[in-house]
Design an enzyme around this catalytic site. Structure first.
Site, PDB file in Angstrom:
ATOM      1  N   GLN A   1      37.485  44.335  14.777  1.00 49.43           N
ATOM      2  CA  GLN A   1      38.017  44.989  13.573  1.00 49.43           C
ATOM      3  C   GLN A   1      38.113  43.978  12.423  1.00 49.43           C
TER       4      GLN A   1
ATOM      5  N   GLU B   1      37.070  35.053  35.277  1.00 49.62           N
ATOM      6  CA  GLU B   1      38.360  35.014  35.987  1.00 49.62           C
ATOM      7  C   GLU B   1      38.774  36.396  36.492  1.00 49.62           C
TER       8      GLU B   1
ATOM      9  N   ARG C   1      45.490  52.989  34.565  1.00 47.73           N
ATOM     10  CA  ARG C   1      46.332  53.398  33.425  1.00 47.73           C
ATOM     11  C   ARG C   1      47.754  52.891  33.638  1.00 47.73           C
ATOM     12  N   ALA C   2      48.233  53.010  34.861  1.00 44.16           N
ATOM     13  CA  ALA C   2      49.587  52.519  35.164  1.00 44.16           C
ATOM     14  C   ALA C   2      49.663  51.008  34.922  1.00 44.16           C
TER      15      ALA C   2
HETATM   16  C1  LIG Z   1      39.723  19.554  27.043  1.00 39.28           C
HETATM   17  C2  LIG Z   1      40.500  20.176  28.184  1.00 39.28           C
HETATM   18  C3  LIG Z   1      41.733  20.887  27.711  1.00 39.28           C
HETATM   19  C4  LIG Z   1      42.616  21.335  28.882  1.00 39.28           C
HETATM   20  C5  LIG Z   1      43.814  21.999  28.371  1.00 39.28           C
HETATM   21  C6  LIG Z   1      44.240  23.175  29.223  1.00 39.28           C
HETATM   22  C7  LIG Z   1      44.626  24.316  28.371  1.00 39.28           C
HETATM   23  C8  LIG Z   1      43.732  25.516  28.655  1.00 39.28           C
HETATM   24  C9  LIG Z   1      43.956  26.529  27.649  1.00 39.28           C
HETATM   25  C10 LIG Z   1      43.242  27.629  27.533  1.00 39.28           C
HETATM   26  C11 LIG Z   1      42.222  28.038  28.523  1.00 39.28           C
HETATM   27  C12 LIG Z   1      41.154  28.793  27.890  1.00 39.28           C
HETATM   28  C13 LIG Z   1      40.130  29.078  28.957  1.00 39.28           C
HETATM   29  C14 LIG Z   1      38.772  29.163  28.426  1.00 39.28           C
HETATM   30  C15 LIG Z   1      37.842  28.562  29.402  1.00 39.28           C
HETATM   31  C16 LIG Z   1      36.806  29.507  29.808  1.00 39.28           C
HETATM   32  C17 LIG Z   1      36.175  29.043  31.040  1.00 39.28           C
HETATM   33  C18 LIG Z   1      35.792  30.192  31.893  1.00 39.28           C
HETATM   34  C19 LIG Z   1      35.880  29.766  33.308  1.00 39.28           C
HETATM   35  C20 LIG Z   1      35.624  30.878  34.216  1.00 39.28           C
HETATM   36  C21 LIG Z   1      35.702  30.676  35.495  1.00 39.28           C
HETATM   37  C22 LIG Z   1      35.527  31.747  36.487  1.00 39.28           C
HETATM   38  O1  LIG Z   1      35.254  32.873  36.188  1.00 39.28           O
HETATM   39  S1  LIG Z   1      35.769  31.259  38.099  1.00 39.28           S
HETATM   40  C23 LIG Z   1      35.456  32.668  39.069  1.00 39.28           C
HETATM   41  C24 LIG Z   1      36.519  33.701  38.924  1.00 39.28           C
HETATM   42  N1  LIG Z   1      36.331  34.738  39.869  1.00 39.28           N
HETATM   43  C25 LIG Z   1      37.183  35.694  40.043  1.00 39.28           C
HETATM   44  O2  LIG Z   1      38.190  35.766  39.370  1.00 39.28           O
HETATM   45  C26 LIG Z   1      36.887  36.631  41.156  1.00 39.28           C
HETATM   46  C27 LIG Z   1      37.753  37.847  41.112  1.00 39.28           C
HETATM   47  N2  LIG Z   1      38.024  38.295  42.442  1.00 39.28           N
HETATM   48  C28 LIG Z   1      39.153  37.975  43.063  1.00 39.28           C
HETATM   49  O3  LIG Z   1      40.020  37.280  42.543  1.00 39.28           O
HETATM   50  C29 LIG Z   1      39.286  38.519  44.455  1.00 39.28           C
HETATM   51  O4  LIG Z   1      38.127  38.815  45.052  1.00 39.28           O
HETATM   52  C30 LIG Z   1      40.167  39.742  44.520  1.00 39.28           C
HETATM   53  C31 LIG Z   1      41.583  39.317  44.098  1.00 39.28           C
HETATM   54  C32 LIG Z   1      39.681  40.847  43.617  1.00 39.28           C
HETATM   55  C33 LIG Z   1      40.192  40.251  45.953  1.00 39.28           C
HETATM   56  O5  LIG Z   1      40.260  39.169  46.798  1.00 39.28           O
HETATM   57  P1  LIG Z   1      40.093  39.314  48.349  1.00 39.28           P
HETATM   58  O6  LIG Z   1      40.204  37.994  48.983  1.00 39.28           O
HETATM   59  O7  LIG Z   1      38.888  40.119  48.689  1.00 39.28           O
HETATM   60  O8  LIG Z   1      41.382  40.122  48.618  1.00 39.28           O
HETATM   61  P2  LIG Z   1      41.766  41.213  49.653  1.00 39.28           P
HETATM   62  O9  LIG Z   1      41.414  40.750  51.014  1.00 39.28           O
HETATM   63  O10 LIG Z   1      41.279  42.526  49.188  1.00 39.28           O
HETATM   64  O11 LIG Z   1      43.351  41.113  49.511  1.00 39.28           O
HETATM   65  C34 LIG Z   1      43.940  41.391  48.347  1.00 39.28           C
HETATM   66  C35 LIG Z   1      45.357  40.893  48.563  1.00 39.28           C
HETATM   67  O12 LIG Z   1      45.382  39.545  48.177  1.00 39.28           O
HETATM   68  C36 LIG Z   1      46.307  39.397  47.133  1.00 39.28           C
HETATM   69  N3  LIG Z   1      45.822  38.374  46.233  1.00 39.28           N
HETATM   70  C37 LIG Z   1      44.595  38.277  45.708  1.00 39.28           C
HETATM   71  N4  LIG Z   1      44.523  37.216  44.906  1.00 39.28           N
HETATM   72  C38 LIG Z   1      45.733  36.641  44.945  1.00 39.28           C
HETATM   73  C39 LIG Z   1      46.280  35.511  44.311  1.00 39.28           C
HETATM   74  N5  LIG Z   1      45.563  34.762  43.478  1.00 39.28           N
HETATM   75  N6  LIG Z   1      47.566  35.196  44.556  1.00 39.28           N
HETATM   76  C40 LIG Z   1      48.317  35.964  45.380  1.00 39.28           C
HETATM   77  N7  LIG Z   1      47.843  37.052  46.026  1.00 39.28           N
HETATM   78  C41 LIG Z   1      46.582  37.382  45.803  1.00 39.28           C
HETATM   79  C42 LIG Z   1      46.372  40.734  46.477  1.00 39.28           C
HETATM   80  O13 LIG Z   1      47.527  40.906  45.741  1.00 39.28           O
HETATM   81  C43 LIG Z   1      46.306  41.636  47.669  1.00 39.28           C
HETATM   82  O14 LIG Z   1      47.576  41.679  48.258  1.00 39.28           O
HETATM   83  P3  LIG Z   1      48.074  42.973  49.043  1.00 39.28           P
HETATM   84  O15 LIG Z   1      48.068  44.084  48.056  1.00 39.28           O
HETATM   85  O16 LIG Z   1      47.130  43.207  50.156  1.00 39.28           O
HETATM   86  O17 LIG Z   1      49.449  42.592  49.475  1.00 39.28           O
HETATM   87  C1  LIG Z   2      31.412  33.152  30.217  1.00 37.22           C
HETATM   88  C2  LIG Z   2      31.530  33.159  31.706  1.00 37.22           C
HETATM   89  C3  LIG Z   2      31.933  32.018  32.355  1.00 37.22           C
HETATM   90  C4  LIG Z   2      32.014  31.988  33.744  1.00 37.22           C
HETATM   91  N1  LIG Z   2      32.369  30.834  34.364  1.00 37.22           N
HETATM   92  C5  LIG Z   2      32.410  30.785  35.710  1.00 37.22           C
HETATM   93  C6  LIG Z   2      32.739  29.566  36.383  1.00 37.22           C
HETATM   94  O1  LIG Z   2      32.980  28.542  35.755  1.00 37.22           O
HETATM   95  N2  LIG Z   2      32.746  29.556  37.733  1.00 37.22           N
HETATM   96  C7  LIG Z   2      32.478  30.664  38.461  1.00 37.22           C
HETATM   97  O2  LIG Z   2      32.490  30.577  39.685  1.00 37.22           O
HETATM   98  N3  LIG Z   2      32.184  31.835  37.853  1.00 37.22           N
HETATM   99  C8  LIG Z   2      32.145  31.925  36.509  1.00 37.22           C
HETATM  100  N4  LIG Z   2      31.851  33.107  35.881  1.00 37.22           N
HETATM  101  C9  LIG Z   2      31.582  34.304  36.674  1.00 37.22           C
HETATM  102  C10 LIG Z   2      32.704  35.341  36.597  1.00 37.22           C
HETATM  103  O3  LIG Z   2      33.852  34.898  37.227  1.00 37.22           O
HETATM  104  C11 LIG Z   2      32.217  36.654  37.185  1.00 37.22           C
HETATM  105  O4  LIG Z   2      31.127  37.109  36.420  1.00 37.22           O
HETATM  106  C12 LIG Z   2      33.330  37.669  37.209  1.00 37.22           C
HETATM  107  O5  LIG Z   2      34.301  37.329  38.179  1.00 37.22           O
HETATM  108  C13 LIG Z   2      32.834  39.106  37.450  1.00 37.22           C
HETATM  109  O6  LIG Z   2      32.122  39.191  38.619  1.00 37.22           O
HETATM  110  P1  LIG Z   2      30.667  39.869  38.697  1.00 37.22           P
HETATM  111  O7  LIG Z   2      29.817  39.207  37.688  1.00 37.22           O
HETATM  112  O8  LIG Z   2      30.279  39.839  40.108  1.00 37.22           O
HETATM  113  O9  LIG Z   2      30.887  41.348  38.232  1.00 37.22           O
HETATM  114  P2  LIG Z   2      30.754  42.646  39.135  1.00 37.22           P
HETATM  115  O10 LIG Z   2      31.837  42.612  40.151  1.00 37.22           O
HETATM  116  O11 LIG Z   2      29.380  42.832  39.617  1.00 37.22           O
HETATM  117  O12 LIG Z   2      31.110  43.743  38.062  1.00 37.22           O
HETATM  118  C14 LIG Z   2      30.216  44.775  37.605  1.00 37.22           C
HETATM  119  C15 LIG Z   2      31.023  46.082  37.446  1.00 37.22           C
HETATM  120  O13 LIG Z   2      31.461  46.513  38.709  1.00 37.22           O
HETATM  121  C16 LIG Z   2      32.853  46.825  38.662  1.00 37.22           C
HETATM  122  N5  LIG Z   2      33.463  46.532  39.977  1.00 37.22           N
HETATM  123  C17 LIG Z   2      33.170  45.514  40.820  1.00 37.22           C
HETATM  124  N6  LIG Z   2      33.971  45.537  41.886  1.00 37.22           N
HETATM  125  C18 LIG Z   2      34.787  46.577  41.728  1.00 37.22           C
HETATM  126  C19 LIG Z   2      35.859  47.115  42.508  1.00 37.22           C
HETATM  127  N7  LIG Z   2      36.223  46.581  43.662  1.00 37.22           N
HETATM  128  N8  LIG Z   2      36.488  48.197  42.033  1.00 37.22           N
HETATM  129  C20 LIG Z   2      36.141  48.761  40.855  1.00 37.22           C
HETATM  130  N9  LIG Z   2      35.138  48.291  40.079  1.00 37.22           N
HETATM  131  C21 LIG Z   2      34.477  47.224  40.518  1.00 37.22           C
HETATM  132  C22 LIG Z   2      33.419  45.954  37.561  1.00 37.22           C
HETATM  133  O14 LIG Z   2      34.605  46.496  37.034  1.00 37.22           O
HETATM  134  C23 LIG Z   2      32.259  45.944  36.572  1.00 37.22           C
HETATM  135  O15 LIG Z   2      32.386  47.079  35.739  1.00 37.22           O
HETATM  136  C24 LIG Z   2      31.734  33.154  34.487  1.00 37.22           C
HETATM  137  C25 LIG Z   2      31.348  34.323  33.832  1.00 37.22           C
HETATM  138  C26 LIG Z   2      31.237  34.334  32.459  1.00 37.22           C
HETATM  139  C27 LIG Z   2      30.802  35.584  31.774  1.00 37.22           C
END
Ligand SMILES: CCCCCCCC/C=C\CCCCCCCCC/C=C/C(=O)SCCNC(=O)CCNC(=O)[C@H](O)C(C)(C)COP(=O)(O)OP(=O)(O)OC[C@H]1O[C@@H](n2cnc3c(N)ncnc32)[C@H](O)[C@@H]1OP(=O)(O)O
Ligand SMILES: Cc1cc2nc3c(=O)[nH]c(=O)nc-3n(C[C@H](O)[C@H](O)[C@H](O)COP(=O)(O)OP(=O)(O)OC[C@H]3O[C@@H](n4cnc5c(N)ncnc54)[C@H](O)[C@@H]3O)c2cc1C
Length: 642
Positions: free
Chosen positions: A375, A405, A504-505
């Protein structure tokens, strides 16, 4: 106001001092505007500045202070990233939270001295969300006491980790740990990727950059494959989990403790998003107070576009959100630091609450930040579309937060699990067991809102209304879910059928938290002038947000149509009240011109002169006739003329 935004007078003063020092150090400035550079040039420029920073950082900031580091980063390196972005944001936090004391002694000082550069490699080509289905394996070889890392097929390639492609020589790699044919799930390993002297990939490693992205292109997000690549057993990060030499597995105190690096970023990124939103709004609001277009009163000269109510409505609610996100983000970081300390000493009881909170906040804040930045761009008309505004870059970087994340929908569903469990407690008469963040779910609410009936009630009636809609939606979605299961639907199927309602919740619960954080902050302020200005902003916030979610409160008659009119009128009232303070509310963030990198939004307000100078400096204008013209267009026109 700057003290409110940055947390204290001292922090605000330190920011000013740091900006002033950087202004005096031309070697730390962009050598030309970033939009005129190629990706390779930007990466080179960023590495140049990064190495100067490594030498001179101690003269500018206290390098042990994350807030000062972050400010230095934003000023000098900027939001497009840098070759060590992930080193500070995930590699060091992962080692700090998950490596044992002995491992930390070995690796952390080297990482902090920047002898090595690291990243966090978890996501794969085939899976990012579903960590249980990652395919990279780390198989324990009892004979050699090594883990063998392997990429069994193309979908198992690590894909996306920031700075993995070209800059990092180490990574915390997440792989499924297999011992004696048993899979113990994803675990983090410290892995050397490149030779420390030559920076060449080590044998068994395939590595590279994944190519240009929507934004954030200074970061070399990368791919990584392992071909039976061996690392010592002691490279498994062993603060919480252990594997003995004989292969005995000692499980962690919480199944998800290895996810802490993700929770770290989710907690810290909220204020990062607030800063990006405020930056875009600063540019747009300054510009809107310079740009004159059209008349409101035909007998008067053209007005500044900021006088239009539609322009105010476009920008001011987002100003309120930027403040709200900054305050909510500061609270979340405090909570995170507390939970981290507890976790390190073995108390994992708060992890679920923190996970639920950060999952919801990261989703709502990134989405609304994206909306607000877009916007802001449109509010600048044509000039917003030019890279001279820099808003499109801010948008591109910020919007990445909806995906990294944890994809937003997925993270909202994580919070929903927590809400459904809480709803089950309410339904079974165990409300006393609810945590403080969801205690309102167990409180009986009035039949209708008293918003317009109790003048001077502060924000209590608003908070009660947000609580009412959040509670109602949570219980409704939970009922729907439990109802489907009672009808014999399998849990996962029932969950999927309710997931839109569940999300939504989650959004309503998170928006309630953000409102409450804003109210808490305003209530704490002693300075009467600051309190007054922020109270106006808070009025706009609660009324605008409530209007946005009004359908939930209308459904059961909690709000009436006349109350809705009242809320709408309040929005218009506060748009007008905020107008005189609008520019100051954003200038209070004290972004320097160096940090904003916007020609349109400079402090001096010389928009047109600055834009013309910028356009003239475009590489395309170095010559009057481009070779694309001589080579192709001119011959085409000549041919057509024959
Ligand atoms: C110069 C340096 C300066 C430094 C200064 C620092 C200041 C920094 C400031 C600003 C920062 C700005 C940042 C900008 C940087 C950008 C960089 C981007 C970097 C990106 C990195 C990445 O993306 S890394 C990859 C990230 N990936 C994901 O997030 C994956 C998402 N998926 C999941 O997390 C899991 O798969 C998921 C949670 C969805 C499910 O996990 P799973 O093991 O399959 O779980 P499940 O068996 O179904 O059980 C679920 C159960 O577990 C509980 N749970 C899950 N996660 C957690 C947790 N983390 N902690 C506690 N519990 C957890 C969940 O609640 C469920 O519980 P129950 O309901 O079963 O009780
Ligand atoms: C700029 C950037 C930086 C990144 N940096 C890092 C890094 O440093 N390290 C690292 O390891 N990764 C990094 N990633 C990866 C990032 O963490 C993943 O892309 C992110 O966690 C999403 O996973 P995916 O790509 O598998 O999406 P997908 O899971 O394939 O998502 C595709 C669609 O499927 C839906 N979906 C998937 N699972 C479900 C579900 N269970 N229920 C309902 N809907 C679902 C999603 O909502 C989405 O609409 C980065 C990504 C970006 C864009």
């Amino acid at each position: 106001m700057a003290a409110q935004i940055w947390g204290s007078e001292k922090r605000a003063r330190r920011r000013r001092e740091i900006s002033a020092k950087i202004a005096q150090m031309p070697e730390l400035h962009d050598s030309k505007p970033l939009p005129f550079m190629t990706r390779e040039e930007k990466i080179m420029e960023s590495a140049r500045k990064l190495t100067i920073l490594t030498e001179k950082m101690g003269q500018i900031i206290d390098p042990t202070d994350p807030a000062e580091l972050y400010h230095l980063n934003n000023e000098v390196l900027g939001l497009e990233g840098n070759p060590m972005a992930l080193h500070g944001v995930m590699f060091i936090p992962a080692l700090s939270a998950q490596a044992s004391d002995e491992q930390q002694a070995k690796w952390l000082p080297r990482a902090l001295r920047r002898e090595i550069i690291g990243t966090y490699a978890q996501t794969e080509l085939g899976h990012g969300t579903n960590l249980q289905n990652l395919e990279t394996t780390a198989t324990y070889d009892l004979a050699t006491q090594e883990f063998v890392l392997h990429t069994p097929q193309i979908t198992a390639l690590k894909w996306w980790p920031g700075n993995l492609g070209k800059s990092s020589n180490y990574a915390v790699v997440v792989a499924h740990m297999i011992i004696k044919a048993k899979n113990y799930g994803p675990h983090p390993f410290m892995v050397q990727l490149r030779d420390e002297k030559t920076h060449e990939p080590l044998p068994g490693i395939t590595i590279g950059d994944i190519g240009p992205k929507m934004a954030y292109n200074i970061v070399d997000n990368g791919f990584l494959g392992f071909n039976k690549y061996r690392i010592p057993r002691t490279n498994l990060l062993m603060r919480h989990t252990k594997v003995e030499a004989d292969g005995t597995y000692i499980k962690p105190p919480h199944a998800k403790i290895n996810y802490s690096a993700m929770v770290h970023v989710r907690a810290y990124m909220l204020t990062g998003q607030a800063i990006m939103l405020a930056s875009a709004l600063n540019i747009a609001t300054r510009y809107s107070s310079v740009r004159r277009q059209g008349q409101i009163d035909k007998s008067q000269p053209e007005v500044k576009v900021l006088e239009y109510q539609t322009q105010q409505h476009r920008l001011f609610p987002s100003i309120a959100r930027a403040y709200a996100f900054q305050f909510a983000g500061a609270e979340t970081v405090k909570l995170y630091e507390h939970v981290l300390k507890e976790m390190k000493s073995g108390n994992v009881s708060l992890m679920a609450d923190l996970h639920a909170l950060t999952s919801g906040l990261k989703s709502v804040v990134t989405y609304q930040t994206g909306e607000g930045i877009e916007q802001a761009r449109m509010a600048c008309g044509g000039h917003g579309y030019s890279m001279a505004s820099y808003i499109s870059e801010i948008y591109g970087v910020a919007i990445g937060g909806c995906t990294y994340e944890g994809e937003n929908m997925v993270m909202l569903l994580q919070l929903a699990r927590y809400l459904v469990k809480s709803a089950a407690l309410v339904k079974s008469g165990q409300s006393s067991k609810l945590g403080p963040l969801v205690a309102y779910l167990g409180v009986k609410s009035e039949p209708t809102s008293l918003i317009d009936r109790i003048p001077n009630s502060g924000f209590t009636e608003y908070v009660k209304t947000f609580q009412h809609v959040s509670k109602r939606q949570t219980l409704k979605a939970a009922d729907m879910f439990f109802g489907l299961m009672e009808k014999g639907e399998k849990r996962e199927i029932a969950w999927n059928k309710c997931s839109v309602e569940l999300n939504r919740a989650s959004r309503l619960h998170t928006r309630l938290f953000i409102v409450e954080a804003f109210v808490r902050r305003v209530n704490e302020i002693a300075d009467i002038r600051i309190k007054e200005a922020l109270t106006d902003l808070l009025h706009l916030h609660v009324n605008y947000e409530l209007l946005d979610i009004a359908s939930y409160a209308l459904e059961d008659g909690f709000l009436s149509a006349s109350q809705l009119d009242y809320i709408r009128d309040q929005v218009y009232l506060y748009l007008g009240k905020i107008r005189p303070n609008a520019v100051s509310l954003l200038d209070s963030w004290e972004f320097s011109d160096i940090e904003l990198r916007s020609v349109l939004g400079r402090r001096d307000g010389n928009v047109y002169e600055n834009l013309f100078k910028w356009a003239k400096s475009s590489p395309l204008n170095k010559t009057d006739v481009l070779s694309s013209v001589t080579q192709y267009l001119k011959p085409m026109m000549e041919k057509a003329r024959l």
